[in-house]
Each structure stands twice: as C-alpha cells, then as structure tokens.
Design a protein around this motif. Structure first.
Motif, PDB file in Angstrom:
ATOM      1  N   PHE A   1     -61.589 -73.565  43.435  1.00 36.65           N
ATOM      2  CA  PHE A   1     -62.340 -73.962  42.248  1.00 36.65           C
ATOM      3  C   PHE A   1     -61.388 -74.313  41.110  1.00 36.65           C
ATOM      4  CE2 PHE A   1     -61.685 -69.504  41.438  1.00 36.65           C
ATOM      5  CZ  PHE A   1     -61.542 -69.410  40.064  1.00 36.65           C
ATOM      6  N   ALA A   2     -60.110 -73.961  41.269  1.00 43.94           N
ATOM      7  CA  ALA A   2     -59.110 -74.282  40.255  1.00 43.94           C
ATOM      8  C   ALA A   2     -57.752 -74.428  40.934  1.00 43.94           C
ATOM      9  CB  ALA A   2     -59.037 -73.190  39.197  1.00 43.94           C
ATOM     10  N   ALA A   3     -56.991 -75.398  40.456  1.00 41.84           N
ATOM     11  CA  ALA A   3     -55.624 -75.581  40.929  1.00 41.84           C
ATOM     12  C   ALA A   3     -54.721 -75.648  39.705  1.00 41.84           C
ATOM     13  CB  ALA A   3     -55.509 -76.864  41.747  1.00 41.84           C
ATOM     14  N   VAL A   4     -53.675 -74.855  39.729  1.00 45.08           N
ATOM     15  CA  VAL A   4     -52.726 -74.847  38.622  1.00 45.08           C
ATOM     16  C   VAL A   4     -51.449 -75.528  39.106  1.00 45.08           C
ATOM     17  CG1 VAL A   4     -51.390 -73.420  37.025  1.00 45.08           C
ATOM     18  CG2 VAL A   4     -53.696 -72.714  37.707  1.00 45.08           C
ATOM     19  N   CYS A   5     -51.068 -76.610  38.448  1.00 47.67           N
ATOM     20  CA  CYS A   5     -49.830 -77.323  38.765  1.00 47.67           C
ATOM     21  C   CYS A   5     -48.746 -76.830  37.821  1.00 47.67           C
ATOM     22  CB  CYS A   5     -50.014 -78.829  38.602  1.00 47.67           C
ATOM     23  SG  CYS A   5     -51.216 -79.535  39.741  1.00 47.67           S
ATOM     24  N   CYS A   6     -47.606 -76.473  38.392  1.00 51.41           N
ATOM     25  CA  CYS A   6     -46.491 -75.961  37.604  1.00 51.41           C
ATOM     26  C   CYS A   6     -45.284 -76.879  37.739  1.00 51.41           C
ATOM     27  CB  CYS A   6     -46.102 -74.564  38.079  1.00 51.41           C
ATOM     28  SG  CYS A   6     -47.415 -73.340  37.878  1.00 51.41           S
ATOM     29  N   ASP A   7     -44.450 -76.889  36.701  1.00 55.52           N
ATOM     30  CA  ASP A   7     -43.213 -77.659  36.777  1.00 55.52           C
ATOM     31  C   ASP A   7     -42.191 -76.872  37.590  1.00 55.52           C
ATOM     32  OD1 ASP A   7     -42.042 -75.761  35.078  1.00 55.52           O
ATOM     33  OD2 ASP A   7     -42.157 -77.034  33.312  1.00 55.52           O
ATOM     34  N   GLU A   8     -40.980 -77.394  37.705  1.00 57.63           N
ATOM     35  CA  GLU A   8     -39.953 -76.768  38.541  1.00 57.63           C
ATOM     36  C   GLU A   8     -39.525 -75.387  38.042  1.00 57.63           C
ATOM     37  OE1 GLU A   8     -38.461 -79.390  35.473  1.00 57.63           O
ATOM     38  OE2 GLU A   8     -39.604 -79.953  37.214  1.00 57.63           O
ATOM     39  N   THR A   9     -39.845 -75.054  36.805  1.00 57.05           N
ATOM     40  CA  THR A   9     -39.503 -73.723  36.283  1.00 57.05           C
ATOM     41  C   THR A   9     -40.673 -72.745  36.386  1.00 57.05           C
ATOM     42  OG1 THR A   9     -40.161 -74.230  33.999  1.00 57.05           O
ATOM     43  CG2 THR A   9     -37.879 -74.764  34.639  1.00 57.05           C
ATOM     44  N   GLY A  10     -41.811 -73.212  36.912  1.00 58.38           N
ATOM     45  CA  GLY A  10     -42.975 -72.355  37.067  1.00 58.38           C
ATOM     46  C   GLY A  10     -43.935 -72.364  35.895  1.00 58.38           C
ATOM     47  N   VAL A  11     -43.696 -73.239  34.930  1.00 60.49           N
ATOM     48  CA  VAL A  11     -44.577 -73.326  33.762  1.00 60.49           C
ATOM     49  C   VAL A  11     -45.743 -74.265  34.075  1.00 60.49           C
ATOM     50  CG1 VAL A  11     -44.732 -74.043  31.349  1.00 60.49           C
ATOM     51  CG2 VAL A  11     -42.674 -72.870  32.171  1.00 60.49           C
ATOM     52  N   PRO A  12     -46.983 -73.799  33.906  1.00 62.93           N
ATOM     53  CA  PRO A  12     -48.140 -74.658  34.189  1.00 62.93           C
ATOM     54  C   PRO A  12     -48.188 -75.875  33.261  1.00 62.93           C
ATOM     55  CG  PRO A  12     -48.814 -72.369  33.952  1.00 62.93           C
ATOM     56  CD  PRO A  12     -47.387 -72.462  33.495  1.00 62.93           C
ATOM     57  N   TYR A  13     -48.452 -77.046  33.873  1.00 64.13           N
ATOM     58  CA  TYR A  13     -48.634 -78.243  33.047  1.00 64.13           C
ATOM     59  C   TYR A  13     -50.033 -78.822  33.181  1.00 64.13           C
ATOM     60  CZ  TYR A  13     -47.600 -80.983  37.287  1.00 64.13           C
ATOM     61  OH  TYR A  13     -47.614 -81.503  38.553  1.00 64.13           O
ATOM     62  N   CYS A  14     -50.811 -78.364  34.142  1.00 65.25           N
ATOM     63  CA  CYS A  14     -52.218 -78.759  34.185  1.00 65.25           C
ATOM     64  C   CYS A  14     -53.010 -77.779  35.039  1.00 65.25           C
ATOM     65  CB  CYS A  14     -52.410 -80.197  34.654  1.00 65.25           C
ATOM     66  SG  CYS A  14     -52.323 -80.470  36.421  1.00 65.25           S
ATOM     67  N   ILE A  15     -54.286 -77.642  34.680  1.00 69.30           N
ATOM     68  CA  ILE A  15     -55.246 -76.849  35.447  1.00 69.30           C
ATOM     69  C   ILE A  15     -56.340 -77.824  35.854  1.00 69.30           C
ATOM     70  CG2 ILE A  15     -56.883 -74.931  35.398  1.00 69.30           C
ATOM     71  CD1 ILE A  15     -55.159 -73.778  33.074  1.00 69.30           C
ATOM     72  N   THR A  16     -56.592 -77.920  37.159  1.00 70.84           N
ATOM     73  CA  THR A  16     -57.587 -78.860  37.655  1.00 70.84           C
ATOM     74  C   THR A  16     -58.836 -78.095  38.066  1.00 70.84           C
ATOM     75  OG1 THR A  16     -55.838 -80.365  38.358  1.00 70.84           O
ATOM     76  CG2 THR A  16     -58.017 -80.691  39.338  1.00 70.84           C
ATOM     77  N   LEU A  17     -59.987 -78.547  37.539  1.00 69.39           N
ATOM     78  CA  LEU A  17     -61.267 -77.862  37.746  1.00 69.39           C
ATOM     79  C   LEU A  17     -62.338 -78.845  38.182  1.00 69.39           C
ATOM     80  CD1 LEU A  17     -61.255 -75.876  34.398  1.00 69.39           C
ATOM     81  CD2 LEU A  17     -60.578 -75.030  36.630  1.00 69.39           C
ATOM     82  N   LYS A  18     -63.301 -78.349  38.948  1.00 67.34           N
ATOM     83  CA  LYS A  18     -64.442 -79.165  39.360  1.00 67.34           C
ATOM     84  C   LYS A  18     -65.512 -79.086  38.275  1.00 67.34           C
ATOM     85  CE  LYS A  18     -67.325 -80.189  43.297  1.00 67.34           C
ATOM     86  NZ  LYS A  18     -67.627 -79.864  44.694  1.00 67.34           N
TER      87      LYS A  18
END
Length: 90
Positions: free
Chosen positions: A6-23
């Motif tokens: 129901f949610a996907a968190v995309c992180c950069d190479e350092t592990g910092v989230p740059y987007c949360i994808t939701l339906k």
C-alpha cells in the motif's frame, strides 16, 4: 499485508527517503497533483492509481497520514473478506 503493498518508500544511496508512493482513487490523485507540486504520478508505478509524494515538501503531515490510511484501505479492499479478516486480526 500478504503480497500486496500500500506504500513504497524510495530512498537515495544514503538511505534518505525521497518519495513515498501511495495508491489513491484516480480522481483524488489527479486533484492532489493539481494542488501540490510535491505530489506527482507514481514513481515506477501505474500513473493513474499511484501517486508519489516528496516527504520533505509542501504536503502537510496530516494530509500525508490521511493518504497513507486511504492507500491502506484501498489495497485492503482488494482482498477477499476472509483475507481482510485475517490481516486485520494480525
């Protein structure tokens, strides 16, 4: 929640989230994309049903929490009633 997300968190190479994808419902997602520059069509997902949100952007935390709840509810509704009961009992 089974094999669905129901949610996907995309992180950069350092592990910092740059987007949360939701339906979201397509109309609500389209409306929110018009209201906020930090909500855009789903990153790596179906662009009609999924929306990505910049977690450090202009979207208020209360709205983000509400959208997380809505996304969870939409994905949960896709399961059978029996599976929904199992998931909710966990």
């Amino acid at each position: 929640m089974g094999d669905k997300i129901f949610a996907a968190v995309c992180c950069d190479e350092t592990g910092v989230p740059y987007c949360i994808t939701l339906k979201l419902e397509p109309n609500e997602g389209a409306f929110l994309r018009e209201q906020y520059n930090d909500i855009y069509p789903g990153h790596y997902m179906n662009k009609i049903h999924w929306n990505s949100i910049n977690p450090d952007g202009e979207v208020p935390d209360d709205l983000l929490k509400d959208l997380l709840d809505k996304s969870y509810g939409l994905v949960l509704a896709g399961f059978s009633k029996k599976k929904q009961a199992e998931i909710l009992a966990e």
